[in-house]
Design a protein around this motif. Structure first.
Motif, PDB file in Angstrom:
ATOM      1  N   HIS A 283      23.420  58.490   0.771  1.00  0.00           N
ATOM      2  CA  HIS A 283      22.345  57.793   0.057  1.00  0.00           C
ATOM      3  C   HIS A 283      21.217  57.486   1.048  1.00  0.00           C
ATOM      4  CE1 HIS A 283      24.702  54.567   1.852  1.00  0.00           C
ATOM      5  NE2 HIS A 283      23.564  53.909   1.894  1.00  0.00           N
ATOM      6  N   ASP A 284      21.346  58.020   2.286  1.00  0.00           N
ATOM      7  CA  ASP A 284      20.426  57.708   3.372  1.00  0.00           C
ATOM      8  C   ASP A 284      19.430  58.859   3.573  1.00  0.00           C
ATOM      9  OD1 ASP A 284      19.234  57.425   5.873  1.00  0.00           O
ATOM     10  OD2 ASP A 284      21.021  56.523   6.775  1.00  0.00           O
ATOM     11  N   GLN A 285      18.160  58.572   3.367  1.00  0.00           N
ATOM     12  CA  GLN A 285      17.114  59.606   3.487  1.00  0.00           C
ATOM     13  C   GLN A 285      17.102  60.268   4.869  1.00  0.00           C
ATOM     14  OE1 GLN A 285      15.206  61.345   1.669  1.00  0.00           O
ATOM     15  NE2 GLN A 285      15.880  60.311  -0.196  1.00  0.00           N
ATOM     16  N   ASN A 286      17.370  59.485   5.918  1.00  0.00           N
ATOM     17  CA  ASN A 286      17.336  60.046   7.272  1.00  0.00           C
ATOM     18  C   ASN A 286      18.434  61.077   7.463  1.00  0.00           C
ATOM     19  OD1 ASN A 286      15.179  58.392   8.134  1.00  0.00           O
ATOM     20  ND2 ASN A 286      16.618  56.689   8.392  1.00  0.00           N
ATOM     21  N   VAL A 287      19.586  60.809   6.853  1.00  0.00           N
ATOM     22  CA  VAL A 287      20.687  61.766   6.923  1.00  0.00           C
ATOM     23  C   VAL A 287      20.321  63.021   6.130  1.00  0.00           C
ATOM     24  CG1 VAL A 287      23.105  62.168   6.329  1.00  0.00           C
ATOM     25  CG2 VAL A 287      22.399  59.949   7.255  1.00  0.00           C
ATOM     26  N   ALA A 288      19.781  62.807   4.934  1.00  0.00           N
ATOM     27  CA  ALA A 288      19.415  63.939   4.069  1.00  0.00           C
ATOM     28  C   ALA A 288      18.386  64.833   4.752  1.00  0.00           C
ATOM     29  CB  ALA A 288      18.875  63.420   2.740  1.00  0.00           C
ATOM     30  N   ALA A 289      17.510  64.216   5.544  1.00  0.00           N
ATOM     31  CA  ALA A 289      16.434  64.972   6.191  1.00  0.00           C
ATOM     32  C   ALA A 289      16.971  65.974   7.213  1.00  0.00           C
ATOM     33  CB  ALA A 289      15.463  64.016   6.859  1.00  0.00           C
ATOM     34  N   THR A 290      18.235  65.823   7.650  1.00  0.00           N
ATOM     35  CA  THR A 290      18.804  66.773   8.604  1.00  0.00           C
ATOM     36  C   THR A 290      19.299  68.038   7.904  1.00  0.00           C
ATOM     37  OG1 THR A 290      21.062  65.896   8.525  1.00  0.00           O
ATOM     38  CG2 THR A 290      19.557  64.876  10.114  1.00  0.00           C
ATOM     39  N   ALA A 291      19.341  68.041   6.569  1.00  0.00           N
ATOM     40  CA  ALA A 291      19.812  69.210   5.824  1.00  0.00           C
ATOM     41  C   ALA A 291      18.638  70.091   5.428  1.00  0.00           C
ATOM     42  CB  ALA A 291      20.580  68.767   4.578  1.00  0.00           C
ATOM     43  N   LYS A 292      18.939  71.345   5.116  1.00  0.00           N
ATOM     44  CA  LYS A 292      17.881  72.277   4.738  1.00  0.00           C
ATOM     45  C   LYS A 292      17.535  72.162   3.256  1.00  0.00           C
ATOM     46  CE  LYS A 292      19.675  75.622   8.074  1.00  0.00           C
ATOM     47  NZ  LYS A 292      20.648  76.728   8.140  1.00  0.00           N
ATOM     48  N   ARG A 293      18.448  71.568   2.507  1.00  0.00           N
ATOM     49  CA  ARG A 293      18.269  71.503   1.058  1.00  0.00           C
ATOM     50  C   ARG A 293      18.809  70.178   0.547  1.00  0.00           C
ATOM     51  NH1 ARG A 293      22.239  75.001  -2.784  1.00  0.00           N
ATOM     52  NH2 ARG A 293      21.753  73.969  -4.750  1.00  0.00           N
ATOM     53  N   SER A 294      18.115  69.580  -0.419  1.00  0.00           N
ATOM     54  CA  SER A 294      18.601  68.345  -1.028  1.00  0.00           C
ATOM     55  C   SER A 294      18.919  68.578  -2.497  1.00  0.00           C
ATOM     56  CB  SER A 294      17.550  67.237  -0.935  1.00  0.00           C
ATOM     57  OG  SER A 294      17.500  66.752   0.375  1.00  0.00           O
TER      58      SER A 294
ATOM     59  N   ALA B 157      23.456  71.577   3.006  1.00  0.00           N
ATOM     60  CA  ALA B 157      22.785  70.862   1.923  1.00  0.00           C
ATOM     61  C   ALA B 157      23.252  69.416   1.861  1.00  0.00           C
ATOM     62  CB  ALA B 157      23.050  71.558   0.588  1.00  0.00           C
ATOM     63  N   ALA B 158      22.352  68.556   1.397  1.00  0.00           N
ATOM     64  CA  ALA B 158      22.687  67.144   1.208  1.00  0.00           C
ATOM     65  C   ALA B 158      22.730  66.836  -0.281  1.00  0.00           C
ATOM     66  CB  ALA B 158      21.649  66.265   1.882  1.00  0.00           C
ATOM     67  N   LEU B 159      23.748  66.081  -0.686  1.00  0.00           N
ATOM     68  CA  LEU B 159      23.816  65.552  -2.053  1.00  0.00           C
ATOM     69  C   LEU B 159      23.336  64.127  -1.978  1.00  0.00           C
ATOM     70  CD1 LEU B 159      25.952  67.819  -3.061  1.00  0.00           C
ATOM     71  CD2 LEU B 159      26.831  65.951  -4.401  1.00  0.00           C
TER      72      LEU B 159
END
Ligand code: ADP
Ligand code: MG
Length: 237
Positions: free
Chosen positions: A204-215, A36-38
């Motif tokens: 805070h980077d959308q591209n990084v968050a996109a690698t996670a299954k959950r935000s 998950a991404a925070l």
């Protein structure tokens, strides 16, 4: 059972006479095996929350259960023990000891391992982890002799030495170029997929968050979306 359950957690800093609430009643669950991404804007409280999840800090109010144990009211020593046994950390600035080789950096958290391996076992494990992150040839180098990406690989190996229940990474690619960032994120994905390691990445980077299954979105001290592990949303009263 959830790996992480946070219930109405507040963090209030005192600045002189003033009370500054930075977390304002956060509730959150993370299941075993999630990636998950925070996410959320700077200043919203992501790092403050991560520090509580990592038992680096304690909530001013509210409850935190990690792996079934209430860790919200532990002493600093108690938190250090939990960190050493259950939590792997990766930071934006790598946080390696500069006068210490890559191998010794990776072995450092073994002091907290439980059960404590022999020196030989610990060393073998550190070597295996450095091989796994692609640094077999560099294990006797000092951090200053390694690139940023290589230093972060050492930090990832170090984070895994005690078989943590959860890996917490706060802006792990913040100091890396985009190619190296992708390599580090792929390592997290692989650890998650192949070993079932639970991983939480602050970014805070959308591209990084996109690698996670959950935000999980944090804004102004609150979780505004994605607070509950899939299938565990509380039933409305
Ligand atoms: P993020 O990681 O999302 O950028 P932080 O958790 O670092 O946000 O910070 C959230 C807010 O808490 C910020 O306004 C910051 O200034 C404040 N803050 C963080 N640490 C402290 C502290 N030790 N004392 C007072 N305020 C703090
Ligand atoms: Mg931060």
């Amino acid at each position: 059972m959830q790996l992480i359950t946070v219930e109405d957690v507040w963090k209030i800093y005192r600045l002189g006479e003033q009370e500054v609430p930075v977390l304002k009643g956060v509730s959150l669950t993370v299941a075993q095996g999630e990636l998950a991404a925070l996410i959320g804007p700077s200043g919203g409280g992501k790092s403050t929350l991560m520090n509580i999840l990592g038992c680096l800090d304690r909530p001013s109010r509210g409850k935190y259960w990690l792996d079934g144990e209430d860790v919200s009211e532990l002493t600093p020593e108690g938190r250090a023990t939990v960190r050493g046994r259950k939590i792997g950390f990766v930071f934006q600035s790598f946080n390696l000891l500069s006068r210490t080789s890559a191998l010794d950096n990776v072995m450092m958290p073994l002091t907290y391992a439980y059960p404590r391996p022999t020196e030989r076992e610990g060393r073998d494990r550190a070597v295996a982890l450095l091989e796994r992150v692609g640094l077999a040839e560099r294990m006797h180098h000092y951090p200053s002799q390694l690139s940023g990406g290589q230093q972060q690989r050492v930090a990832v190996a170090r984070s895994l030495i005690n078989n943590p229940s959860v890996l917490l990474a706060d802006e792990p690619t913040g100091n890396l170029d985009s190619k190296t960032s992708r390599e580090i994120l792929e390592m997290f994905q692989k650890l998650n997929e192949e070993e079932g390691l639970t991983v939480l990445i602050v970014t805070h980077d959308q591209n990084v968050a996109a690698t996670a299954k959950r935000s999980i979105k944090v804004m102004d001290g609150l979780i505004v979306s994605g607070a509950f592990a899939p299938g565990t949303e509380p039933v409305p009263a």
